[in-house]
Design a protein around this motif. Structure first.
Motif, PDB file in Angstrom:
ATOM      1  N   ARG A  10       0.813  -1.219   0.000  1.00 40.32           N
ATOM      2  CA  ARG A  10       0.000   0.000   0.000  1.00 40.32           C
ATOM      3  C   ARG A  10       0.840   1.260   0.000  1.00 40.32           C
ATOM      4  N   GLY A  11       1.993   1.210   0.611  1.00 42.60           N
ATOM      5  CA  GLY A  11       2.858   2.385   0.653  1.00 42.60           C
ATOM      6  C   GLY A  11       3.313   2.791  -0.736  1.00 42.60           C
ATOM      7  N   PHE A  12       3.477   1.810  -1.634  1.00 40.23           N
ATOM      8  CA  PHE A  12       3.931   2.119  -2.985  1.00 40.23           C
ATOM      9  C   PHE A  12       2.839   2.765  -3.806  1.00 40.23           C
ATOM     10  N   GLY A  13       1.683   2.132  -3.830  1.00 39.17           N
ATOM     11  CA  GLY A  13       0.662   2.579  -4.771  1.00 39.17           C
ATOM     12  C   GLY A  13      -0.538   3.188  -4.101  1.00 39.17           C
ATOM     13  N   ALA A  14      -0.353   3.977  -3.046  1.00 40.15           N
ATOM     14  CA  ALA A  14      -1.489   4.567  -2.336  1.00 40.15           C
ATOM     15  C   ALA A  14      -2.257   5.508  -3.249  1.00 40.15           C
ATOM     16  N   LYS A  15      -1.565   6.211  -4.163  1.00 38.78           N
ATOM     17  CA  LYS A  15      -2.214   7.177  -5.054  1.00 38.78           C
ATOM     18  C   LYS A  15      -2.932   6.475  -6.205  1.00 38.78           C
ATOM     19  N   ARG A  16      -2.487   5.231  -6.492  1.00 40.48           N
ATOM     20  CA  ARG A  16      -3.045   4.496  -7.620  1.00 40.48           C
ATOM     21  C   ARG A  16      -4.451   4.005  -7.292  1.00 40.48           C
ATOM     22  N   PRO A  17      -5.430   4.216  -8.213  1.00 37.77           N
ATOM     23  CA  PRO A  17      -6.784   3.729  -7.923  1.00 37.77           C
ATOM     24  C   PRO A  17      -6.809   2.210  -7.926  1.00 37.77           C
ATOM     25  N   LYS A  18      -7.551   1.643  -7.001  1.00 33.94           N
ATOM     26  CA  LYS A  18      -7.641   0.194  -6.870  1.00 33.94           C
ATOM     27  C   LYS A  18      -8.640  -0.343  -7.891  1.00 33.94           C
ATOM     28  N   LYS A  19      -8.277  -1.487  -8.513  1.00 31.42           N
ATOM     29  CA  LYS A  19      -9.185  -2.139  -9.444  1.00 31.42           C
ATOM     30  C   LYS A  19      -9.978  -3.176  -8.665  1.00 31.42           C
ATOM     31  N   SER A  20     -11.271  -3.271  -8.954  1.00 30.85           N
ATOM     32  CA  SER A  20     -12.068  -4.286  -8.278  1.00 30.85           C
ATOM     33  C   SER A  20     -12.383  -5.394  -9.275  1.00 30.85           C
ATOM     34  N   THR A  21     -12.243  -6.621  -8.838  1.00 34.36           N
ATOM     35  CA  THR A  21     -12.555  -7.783  -9.672  1.00 34.36           C
ATOM     36  C   THR A  21     -13.498  -8.680  -8.892  1.00 34.36           C
ATOM     37  N   SER A  22     -13.904  -9.761  -9.521  1.00 35.55           N
ATOM     38  CA  SER A  22     -14.788 -10.705  -8.836  1.00 35.55           C
ATOM     39  C   SER A  22     -14.072 -11.350  -7.649  1.00 35.55           C
ATOM     40  N   LEU A  23     -12.717 -11.368  -7.695  1.00 32.59           N
ATOM     41  CA  LEU A  23     -11.951 -11.929  -6.586  1.00 32.59           C
ATOM     42  C   LEU A  23     -11.611 -10.883  -5.525  1.00 32.59           C
ATOM     43  N   GLY A  24     -12.110  -9.684  -5.716  1.00 30.09           N
ATOM     44  CA  GLY A  24     -11.718  -8.587  -4.831  1.00 30.09           C
ATOM     45  C   GLY A  24     -10.357  -8.087  -5.270  1.00 30.09           C
ATOM     46  N   ASN A  25      -9.520  -7.682  -4.334  1.00 24.21           N
ATOM     47  CA  ASN A  25      -8.170  -7.200  -4.660  1.00 24.21           C
ATOM     48  C   ASN A  25      -7.109  -8.255  -4.377  1.00 24.21           C
ATOM     49  N   LYS A  26      -7.510  -9.496  -4.197  1.00 26.50           N
ATOM     50  CA  LYS A  26      -6.558 -10.532  -3.805  1.00 26.50           C
ATOM     51  C   LYS A  26      -5.550 -10.854  -4.899  1.00 26.50           C
ATOM     52  N   ASN A  27      -5.931 -10.685  -6.188  1.00 25.27           N
ATOM     53  CA  ASN A  27      -5.013 -11.028  -7.259  1.00 25.27           C
ATOM     54  C   ASN A  27      -4.216  -9.824  -7.759  1.00 25.27           C
ATOM     55  N   LEU A  28      -4.351  -8.671  -7.104  1.00 26.09           N
ATOM     56  CA  LEU A  28      -3.640  -7.472  -7.555  1.00 26.09           C
ATOM     57  C   LEU A  28      -2.550  -7.092  -6.563  1.00 26.09           C
ATOM     58  N   VAL A  29      -1.337  -6.950  -7.078  1.00 23.96           N
ATOM     59  CA  VAL A  29      -0.242  -6.444  -6.258  1.00 23.96           C
ATOM     60  C   VAL A  29       0.111  -5.082  -6.821  1.00 23.96           C
ATOM     61  N   PRO A  30       0.094  -4.015  -5.999  1.00 25.15           N
ATOM     62  CA  PRO A  30       0.337  -2.680  -6.526  1.00 25.15           C
ATOM     63  C   PRO A  30       1.744  -2.546  -7.132  1.00 25.15           C
ATOM     64  N   VAL A  31       1.812  -1.790  -8.211  1.00 28.33           N
ATOM     65  CA  VAL A  31       3.080  -1.563  -8.888  1.00 28.33           C
ATOM     66  C   VAL A  31       3.707  -0.300  -8.301  1.00 28.33           C
ATOM     67  N   PRO A  32       4.982  -0.341  -7.932  1.00 27.70           N
ATOM     68  CA  PRO A  32       5.623   0.852  -7.383  1.00 27.70           C
ATOM     69  C   PRO A  32       5.613   1.994  -8.383  1.00 27.70           C
ATOM     70  N   GLU A  33       5.525   3.224  -7.872  1.00 30.47           N
ATOM     71  CA  GLU A  33       5.491   4.388  -8.743  1.00 30.47           C
ATOM     72  C   GLU A  33       6.814   4.520  -9.497  1.00 30.47           C
ATOM     73  N   GLY A  34       6.726   4.727 -10.817  1.00 33.30           N
ATOM     74  CA  GLY A  34       7.922   4.857 -11.643  1.00 33.30           C
ATOM     75  C   GLY A  34       8.384   3.543 -12.243  1.00 33.30           C
ATOM     76  N   ALA A  35       7.742   2.430 -11.864  1.00 31.22           N
ATOM     77  CA  ALA A  35       8.144   1.125 -12.404  1.00 31.22           C
ATOM     78  C   ALA A  35       7.688   0.970 -13.851  1.00 31.22           C
ATOM     79  N   LYS A  36       6.555   1.548 -14.186  1.00 33.47           N
ATOM     80  CA  LYS A  36       6.053   1.482 -15.555  1.00 33.47           C
ATOM     81  C   LYS A  36       6.198   2.842 -16.199  1.00 33.47           C
TER      82      LYS A  36
END
Length: 177
Positions: A10-36
């Protein structure tokens, strides 16, 4: 376990909007800012930071848009012209599937033998392709076999055992108008 990974990130991608899926957020790991980062857009004018020469330096053969063709070796005779060309491929050649008499006797075939039976016994790969009967081995039982071609010795041995060889009729292809 997965929840811990998300909480850590969460510290990395706090500004990034969270995507919601049928699995919730369990399959999403936030990408650090500047990585992409977006790819370098070359040749987009002086304001791009790569203006004028578009990262190609100044002048010279390699600075041009169409500098060298594939396989060009600076005027030296290229590899594809240095290597010898040998032989040719005959487009009219017919590749027969060989069947020896010894393989017929090992398979225990007798009576009428068709290409479908040869395919079922794994003596040929395709019952559609041309089949040639060869005379290696001996036959003790009478066999009536249907093939596209045969050797003289194979025909002689089969007839001696009381069988016969039948040549398969070729299907005429219909012309499309």
């Amino acid at each position: 376990m997965a929840q811990d990974r998300i909480e850590q990130g969460r510290g990395f991608g706090a500004k990034r909007p969270k995507k919601s899926t049928s699995l919730g957020n369990k399959n999403l790991v936030p990408v650090p800012e500047g990585a992409k980062t977006s790819p370098k857009r070359v040749g987009q004018g002086p304001g791009s930071g790569m203006g004028k020469t578009s990262t190609r330096g100044s002048k010279g053969q390699r600075a041009r848009a169409a500098s060298m063709r594939r396989g060009f070796e600076g005027g030296q005779l290229p590899l594809h012209r240095r290597l010898p060309k040998r032989g040719f491929t005959n487009i009219f050649s017919v590749e027969f599937q060989p069947v020896n008499l010894i393989s017929l006797s090992k398979a225990g075939l007798s009576g009428e033998v068709t290409p479908a039976i040869l395919k079922a016994k794994s003596l040929i790969k395709s019952e559609v392709g041309p089949i040639k009967l060869l005379g290696t081995g001996e036959v003790t039982v009478a066999i009536t076999i249907t093939v596209d071609a045969f050797s003289a010795s194979a025909k002689e041995k089969i007839e001696k055992a009381g069988g016969k060889v039948i040549i398969r009729e070729k299907k005429k292809e219909e012309k499309k108008n």
